[in-house]
Design a protein around this motif. Structure first.
Motif, PDB file in Angstrom:
ATOM      1  N   LEU A  24       0.851  -1.378  -0.148  1.00 52.56           N
ATOM      2  CA  LEU A  24      -0.022   0.033   0.098  1.00 52.56           C
ATOM      3  C   LEU A  24       0.913   1.242   0.001  1.00 52.56           C
ATOM      4  CD1 LEU A  24      -2.765   1.415   0.335  1.00 52.56           C
ATOM      5  CD2 LEU A  24      -2.448   1.038   2.606  1.00 52.56           C
ATOM      6  N   VAL A  25       1.757   1.376   0.975  1.00 55.61           N
ATOM      7  CA  VAL A  25       2.638   2.389   0.988  1.00 55.61           C
ATOM      8  C   VAL A  25       3.537   2.662  -0.249  1.00 55.61           C
ATOM      9  CG1 VAL A  25       4.535   3.530   2.200  1.00 55.61           C
ATOM     10  CG2 VAL A  25       2.787   2.341   3.510  1.00 55.61           C
ATOM     11  N   SER A  26       4.044   1.747  -0.842  1.00 49.76           N
ATOM     12  CA  SER A  26       4.932   1.657  -1.901  1.00 49.76           C
ATOM     13  C   SER A  26       4.297   2.220  -3.029  1.00 49.76           C
ATOM     14  CB  SER A  26       5.636   0.325  -2.246  1.00 49.76           C
ATOM     15  OG  SER A  26       6.267   0.386  -3.110  1.00 49.76           O
ATOM     16  N   THR A  27       2.949   1.762  -3.329  1.00 49.26           N
ATOM     17  CA  THR A  27       2.246   1.831  -4.599  1.00 49.26           C
ATOM     18  C   THR A  27       1.620   3.452  -4.525  1.00 49.26           C
ATOM     19  OG1 THR A  27       1.286  -0.243  -4.813  1.00 49.26           O
ATOM     20  CG2 THR A  27       0.203   1.491  -5.862  1.00 49.26           C
ATOM     21  N   SER A  79      -4.257  -0.090  -8.973  1.00 47.98           N
ATOM     22  CA  SER A  79      -2.846  -0.404  -8.523  1.00 47.98           C
ATOM     23  C   SER A  79      -2.742  -0.491  -7.152  1.00 47.98           C
ATOM     24  CB  SER A  79      -2.059   0.886  -8.914  1.00 47.98           C
ATOM     25  OG  SER A  79      -0.769   0.830  -8.849  1.00 47.98           O
ATOM     26  N   VAL A  80      -3.386   0.210  -6.177  1.00 48.59           N
ATOM     27  CA  VAL A  80      -3.278   0.002  -4.623  1.00 48.59           C
ATOM     28  C   VAL A  80      -3.798  -1.300  -4.389  1.00 48.59           C
ATOM     29  CG1 VAL A  80      -4.297   0.773  -2.548  1.00 48.59           C
ATOM     30  CG2 VAL A  80      -3.176   2.506  -4.288  1.00 48.59           C
ATOM     31  N   ALA A  81      -4.953  -1.567  -4.958  1.00 50.18           N
ATOM     32  CA  ALA A  81      -5.864  -2.778  -4.690  1.00 50.18           C
ATOM     33  C   ALA A  81      -4.784  -3.927  -5.068  1.00 50.18           C
ATOM     34  CB  ALA A  81      -7.041  -3.009  -5.281  1.00 50.18           C
ATOM     35  N   GLY A  82      -4.389  -3.924  -6.344  1.00 48.68           N
ATOM     36  CA  GLY A  82      -3.322  -4.992  -6.876  1.00 48.68           C
ATOM     37  C   GLY A  82      -2.176  -5.284  -6.059  1.00 48.68           C
ATOM     38  N   ALA A  83      -1.520  -4.162  -5.609  1.00 47.99           N
ATOM     39  CA  ALA A  83      -0.186  -4.183  -4.841  1.00 47.99           C
ATOM     40  C   ALA A  83      -0.385  -4.770  -3.312  1.00 47.99           C
ATOM     41  CB  ALA A  83       0.463  -2.797  -5.133  1.00 47.99           C
ATOM     42  N   SER A  84      -1.354  -4.158  -2.730  1.00 46.02           N
ATOM     43  CA  SER A  84      -1.661  -4.434  -1.487  1.00 46.02           C
ATOM     44  C   SER A  84      -2.114  -6.193  -1.126  1.00 46.02           C
ATOM     45  CB  SER A  84      -2.715  -3.591  -0.795  1.00 46.02           C
ATOM     46  OG  SER A  84      -4.073  -3.417  -1.335  1.00 46.02           O
ATOM     47  N   ARG A 278      11.329   3.887 -10.660  1.00 46.56           N
ATOM     48  CA  ARG A 278      10.292   3.406  -9.941  1.00 46.56           C
ATOM     49  C   ARG A 278      10.385   2.349  -8.829  1.00 46.56           C
ATOM     50  NH1 ARG A 278       7.015   0.787  -7.325  1.00 46.56           N
ATOM     51  NH2 ARG A 278       4.823   0.399  -7.537  1.00 46.56           N
ATOM     52  N   VAL A 279      11.002   1.383  -9.331  1.00 43.91           N
ATOM     53  CA  VAL A 279      11.175   0.018  -8.668  1.00 43.91           C
ATOM     54  C   VAL A 279      12.208   0.040  -7.553  1.00 43.91           C
ATOM     55  CG1 VAL A 279      10.441  -1.395 -10.523  1.00 43.91           C
ATOM     56  CG2 VAL A 279      12.838  -1.226 -10.048  1.00 43.91           C
ATOM     57  N   LEU A 280      13.349   0.778  -7.768  1.00 42.13           N
ATOM     58  CA  LEU A 280      14.322   0.769  -6.708  1.00 42.13           C
ATOM     59  C   LEU A 280      13.779   1.547  -5.546  1.00 42.13           C
ATOM     60  CD1 LEU A 280      17.760   1.291  -8.746  1.00 42.13           C
ATOM     61  CD2 LEU A 280      16.519  -0.571  -7.882  1.00 42.13           C
ATOM     62  N   PRO A 281      13.211   2.774  -5.650  1.00 42.42           N
ATOM     63  CA  PRO A 281      12.534   3.383  -4.403  1.00 42.42           C
ATOM     64  C   PRO A 281      11.472   2.482  -4.029  1.00 42.42           C
ATOM     65  CG  PRO A 281      12.258   4.895  -6.168  1.00 42.42           C
ATOM     66  CD  PRO A 281      13.110   3.806  -6.773  1.00 42.42           C
ATOM     67  N   GLY A 282      10.783   1.996  -4.695  1.00 38.34           N
ATOM     68  CA  GLY A 282       9.606   1.518  -4.733  1.00 38.34           C
ATOM     69  C   GLY A 282       9.908   0.009  -3.597  1.00 38.34           C
ATOM     70  N   THR A 283      10.825  -0.500  -4.266  1.00 37.75           N
ATOM     71  CA  THR A 283      11.355  -1.737  -3.320  1.00 37.75           C
ATOM     72  C   THR A 283      11.948  -1.596  -2.070  1.00 37.75           C
ATOM     73  OG1 THR A 283      11.712  -2.763  -5.803  1.00 37.75           O
ATOM     74  CG2 THR A 283      13.152  -3.866  -3.721  1.00 37.75           C
TER      75      THR A 283
END
Length: 302
Positions: A24-27, A79-84, A278-283
């Motif tokens: 949730l936070v990452s997305t 996106s939020v629903a899918g990621a969380s 996107r993915v590095l800070p997101g990860t």
């Protein structure tokens, strides 16, 4: 083997809640970069020698012109629903599988191949349950809100997808998503092995707390390794998911052959730059939130 403390009554449930929170936070933080990445991935035009360079800025300009700042957050709900949901489901299954492996190992930690297998199986199960959300997300991110026939919301997209395309529509891009399971499997195998290397384990459940810098270093290393090895499947998946009437692509092999013929190998790496950004800070955010939640649940569990 010592029983691990649990905040919600079961370690797998703790892991699911930690994964849900992390996703949730990452997305929420990184979604605009997802929009840019998807628009680049579904763009199958050839634009000269530097067709990958400078495209991100053009996408942002186009988005701002058509939808304003809110265009960068189009598709945020699926996106939020899918990621969380994905992270929660993944960690729940992953913890159960690791626990089963430890029992079969007589209490010993899973080996690298066992981590790989547990991660791959968890990823496949998660992909099955969440694929419809990713189809909606891809289509919303790939279109402007003012565009004719664009989905107006996640609920609108799901109802139209079921009504207009049925089960086939819900699972467009599912095969490359299964191929993408290798991405998560490689990432988690590398992450778990790096963490195991950094931690001296007298008891697998009792872990000394690593520093934030160490968690960031391990998450970046594992993500980059998986990304470089598996990125092309994301382009193939996005193009299949964005296809509504089979006029351009009639299946996985046609997407691969057409992309290779008209765009070359570089076509499979469209959107790579914003994806890395996107993915590095997101990860890092995902893993830090996940590890901090896990630590809190372990320390305050019973």
């Amino acid at each position: 083997m010592t029983q691990s403390a649990s905040y919600f009554g079961a370690v797998a449930t703790d892991q699911a809640v930690a994964g849900f929170t992390a996703g949730l936070v990452s997305t929420l933080v990184c979604h605009p970069l997802d929009v840019i990445k998807i628009r680049l991935q579904v763009d199958d035009t050839v634009n000269g020698k530097n067709r990958l360079i400078g495209r991100s800025a053009k996408v942002v300009t186009s988005l701002m012109r058509s939808d304003g700042i809110q265009g960068l957050y189009r598709g945020i709900s699926p996106s939020v629903a899918g990621a969380s949901v994905s992270w929660a489901c993944y960690f729940w299954w992953y913890q159960h599988m690791k626990d089963g492996i430890r029992r079969s190992n007589g209490g010993s930690a899973p080996t690298a191949p066992q981590h790989l297998a547990a991660s791959a199986a968890s990823g496949a199960i998660t992909a099955f349950f969440t694929n419809p959300l990713w189809v909606i997300k891809t289509r919303m991110c790939a279109t402007s809100s003012s565009q004719v026939d664009a989905y107006s919301s996640m609920a609108n997209g799901l109802s139209r997808l079921v009504r207009e395309e049925g089960l086939r529509g819900l699972y467009r891009g599912f095969i490359p998503s299964l191929a993408g399971v290798s991405h998560g499997a490689i990432q988690w195998m590398v992450y778990e092995e790096l963490k195991k290397w950094r931690i001296h384990e007298n008891d697998y459940h009792v872990k000394e707390n690593l520093s934030t810098t160490e968690y960031i270093g391990m998450s970046v290393t594992s993500k980059l390794t998986a990304l470089i090895l598996t990125y092309p499947y994301q382009v193939v998946r996005s193009r299949l998911q964005n296809e509504k009437d089979d006029r351009k692509y009639r299946g996985l092999t046609q997407v691969i052959s057409k992309t290779l013929k008209s765009e070359g190998l570089i076509g499979f790496y469209k959107g790579m730059f914003p994806n890395i950004v996107r993915v590095l800070p997101g990860t890092c955010i995902t893993f830090l939130v996940y590890e901090q939640c896990t630590r809190y649940f372990r320390e305050h569990g019973h």
